[in-house]
Design a protein around this motif. Structure first.
Motif, PDB file in Angstrom:
ATOM      1  N   GLN A 104     -44.332  11.782 -81.905  1.00 10.61           N
ATOM      2  CA  GLN A 104     -44.655  10.365 -80.553  1.00 10.61           C
ATOM      3  C   GLN A 104     -45.153  10.881 -79.572  1.00 10.61           C
ATOM      4  OE1 GLN A 104     -42.271   6.509 -81.070  1.00 10.61           O
ATOM      5  NE2 GLN A 104     -40.589   7.615 -81.201  1.00 10.61           N
ATOM      6  N   THR A 105     -46.217  10.580 -78.603  1.00 11.62           N
ATOM      7  CA  THR A 105     -46.803  10.913 -77.645  1.00 11.62           C
ATOM      8  C   THR A 105     -47.050  10.002 -76.304  1.00 11.62           C
ATOM      9  OG1 THR A 105     -47.972  12.757 -78.187  1.00 11.62           O
ATOM     10  CG2 THR A 105     -48.154  12.492 -76.156  1.00 11.62           C
ATOM     11  N   LEU A 106     -46.932  10.260 -74.839  1.00 10.93           N
ATOM     12  CA  LEU A 106     -46.914   9.239 -74.214  1.00 10.93           C
ATOM     13  C   LEU A 106     -47.104  10.117 -72.795  1.00 10.93           C
ATOM     14  CD1 LEU A 106     -43.455   6.701 -73.751  1.00 10.93           C
ATOM     15  CD2 LEU A 106     -45.999   6.415 -74.477  1.00 10.93           C
ATOM     16  N   GLY A 107     -48.441   9.106 -72.782  1.00  6.14           N
ATOM     17  CA  GLY A 107     -48.981  10.038 -71.456  1.00  6.14           C
ATOM     18  C   GLY A 107     -48.842   8.973 -70.152  1.00  6.14           C
ATOM     19  N   TYR A 108     -48.272  10.074 -69.063  1.00  2.36           N
ATOM     20  CA  TYR A 108     -47.443   9.756 -67.730  1.00  2.36           C
ATOM     21  C   TYR A 108     -48.576  10.329 -66.975  1.00  2.36           C
ATOM     22  CZ  TYR A 108     -43.391   7.549 -69.008  1.00  2.36           C
ATOM     23  OH  TYR A 108     -42.131   7.048 -69.751  1.00  2.36           O
ATOM     24  N   ALA A 120     -43.171   8.927 -61.457  1.00  4.09           N
ATOM     25  CA  ALA A 120     -44.165   8.828 -63.251  1.00  4.09           C
ATOM     26  C   ALA A 120     -44.130   7.872 -62.635  1.00  4.09           C
ATOM     27  CB  ALA A 120     -43.438   9.784 -63.685  1.00  4.09           C
ATOM     28  N   GLN A 121     -45.405   7.279 -63.914  1.00  6.06           N
ATOM     29  CA  GLN A 121     -46.024   5.653 -63.678  1.00  6.06           C
ATOM     30  C   GLN A 121     -46.138   5.927 -65.489  1.00  6.06           C
ATOM     31  OE1 GLN A 121     -48.041   3.150 -61.502  1.00  6.06           O
ATOM     32  NE2 GLN A 121     -47.419   1.232 -62.658  1.00  6.06           N
ATOM     33  N   GLY A 122     -45.692   5.677 -66.608  1.00  2.00           N
ATOM     34  CA  GLY A 122     -45.883   5.500 -67.823  1.00  2.00           C
ATOM     35  C   GLY A 122     -46.871   3.978 -68.237  1.00  2.00           C
ATOM     36  N   PRO A 123     -47.819   4.672 -69.130  1.00  5.78           N
ATOM     37  CA  PRO A 123     -48.616   2.864 -69.505  1.00  5.78           C
ATOM     38  C   PRO A 123     -47.656   2.215 -70.056  1.00  5.78           C
ATOM     39  CG  PRO A 123     -48.744   5.029 -71.588  1.00  5.78           C
ATOM     40  CD  PRO A 123     -47.307   5.396 -70.268  1.00  5.78           C
ATOM     41  N   SER A 124     -47.592   0.636 -69.787  1.00  9.39           N
ATOM     42  CA  SER A 124     -46.915  -0.405 -69.936  1.00  9.39           C
ATOM     43  C   SER A 124     -46.841  -0.969 -71.373  1.00  9.39           C
ATOM     44  CB  SER A 124     -47.079  -1.362 -69.434  1.00  9.39           C
ATOM     45  OG  SER A 124     -48.123  -2.192 -69.330  1.00  9.39           O
ATOM     46  N   GLY A 125     -48.231  -0.716 -71.986  1.00  6.18           N
ATOM     47  CA  GLY A 125     -47.930  -0.972 -73.469  1.00  6.18           C
ATOM     48  C   GLY A 125     -47.814  -0.279 -74.532  1.00  6.18           C
ATOM     49  N   TYR A 126     -46.929   0.986 -73.743  1.00  6.68           N
ATOM     50  CA  TYR A 126     -46.230   1.721 -74.749  1.00  6.68           C
ATOM     51  C   TYR A 126     -44.522   2.072 -74.747  1.00  6.68           C
ATOM     52  CZ  TYR A 126     -50.908   3.406 -76.878  1.00  6.68           C
ATOM     53  OH  TYR A 126     -50.831   3.116 -77.816  1.00  6.68           O
ATOM     54  N   VAL A 127     -44.222   1.380 -73.292  1.00  7.51           N
ATOM     55  CA  VAL A 127     -43.262   1.976 -72.239  1.00  7.51           C
ATOM     56  C   VAL A 127     -42.435   0.193 -72.101  1.00  7.51           C
ATOM     57  CG1 VAL A 127     -43.390   4.344 -71.332  1.00  7.51           C
ATOM     58  CG2 VAL A 127     -43.838   2.457 -70.277  1.00  7.51           C
ATOM     59  N   GLY A 128     -43.294  -0.418 -72.112  1.00 10.88           N
ATOM     60  CA  GLY A 128     -42.748  -2.194 -71.817  1.00 10.88           C
ATOM     61  C   GLY A 128     -43.139  -2.140 -70.464  1.00 10.88           C
ATOM     62  N   GLN A 129     -43.350  -3.219 -70.291  1.00 11.72           N
ATOM     63  CA  GLN A 129     -43.537  -4.093 -68.509  1.00 11.72           C
ATOM     64  C   GLN A 129     -42.620  -3.110 -67.643  1.00 11.72           C
ATOM     65  OE1 GLN A 129     -46.135  -5.538 -67.842  1.00 11.72           O
ATOM     66  NE2 GLN A 129     -46.385  -5.026 -70.042  1.00 11.72           N
ATOM     67  N   PRO A 143     -36.107   1.492 -67.073  1.00 12.92           N
ATOM     68  CA  PRO A 143     -36.593   2.700 -66.197  1.00 12.92           C
ATOM     69  C   PRO A 143     -37.808   3.782 -66.964  1.00 12.92           C
ATOM     70  CG  PRO A 143     -34.317   2.212 -67.312  1.00 12.92           C
ATOM     71  CD  PRO A 143     -35.273   1.297 -68.025  1.00 12.92           C
ATOM     72  N   LEU A 144     -38.447   3.016 -68.034  1.00 14.52           N
ATOM     73  CA  LEU A 144     -39.553   4.407 -68.612  1.00 14.52           C
ATOM     74  C   LEU A 144     -40.734   3.476 -67.921  1.00 14.52           C
ATOM     75  CD1 LEU A 144     -38.908   5.255 -71.760  1.00 14.52           C
ATOM     76  CD2 LEU A 144     -37.850   6.361 -70.315  1.00 14.52           C
ATOM     77  N   TYR A 145     -40.659   2.698 -67.478  1.00 19.63           N
ATOM     78  CA  TYR A 145     -41.762   1.952 -66.889  1.00 19.63           C
ATOM     79  C   TYR A 145     -42.787   3.029 -65.282  1.00 19.63           C
ATOM     80  CZ  TYR A 145     -45.274  -1.232 -64.090  1.00 19.63           C
ATOM     81  OH  TYR A 145     -46.294  -1.822 -63.470  1.00 19.63           O
TER      82      TYR A 145
END
Length: 153
Positions: A104-108, A120-129, A143-145
């Protein structure tokens, strides 16, 4: 007047060097990967998941100012980067194995301060609100948002 100008030019050159050579994609990735692992584990504990082992092999690759150089293939633990220095405009791709084996890959989006601290801010569509609900109904920050970290420059 000449002395003031020389002093001013000296201060400007010192300030221009702040946060320069120590802030690279490799140094940022070396901090962001482990910080992501810790935040993923915390998020999963908050959600009631007792097995957070999928994050054990997470790693990051960070770059600034455009895409990764063509023809470069990243491998786990790779420290490939382009760009350096403090400021916004950093992108870190976090990779970790899913339970079914695929990666899996996420872009921050990352902003780095001259002292090596970053947000670092993640994409809410993947890490949640920004907030998540725990199994007992409590609303807590996700914590991942968005998370902060630091590294030595």
């Amino acid at each position: 007047m000449r002395r003031t100008l020389v002093l001013l030019l000296g201060l400007v050159s010192l300030a221009a060097g702040c946060g320069g050579p120590g802030i690279t994609g490799a140094t940022l990735a070396g901090s962001l990967g482990p910080t992501f692992r810790n935040m993923y584990r915390l998020q999963q504990r908050l959600l009631g998941d007792t097995d957070q082992s999928t994050a054990d092999n997470a790693w990051a690759r960070c770059f600034r100012g455009g895409a990764v150089k063509p023809g470069v293939t990243a491998v786990p633990g790779s420290t490939h980067n382009s760009g350096s220095g403090a400021g916004p405009g950093w992108t870190c791709l976090v990779h970790w194995p899913a339970p079914d084996g695929h990666t899996q890959t996420l872009g921050y989006e990352v902003s780095v301060q001259p002292d090596g601290c970053y947000t670092a801010q993640g994409p809410s569509g993947y890490v949640g609100q920004q907030n998540i609900r725990t199994p007992d109904g409590t609303t807590v920050p996700n914590p991942l948002y968005e998370f902060d970290g630091c590294f030595t420059t």
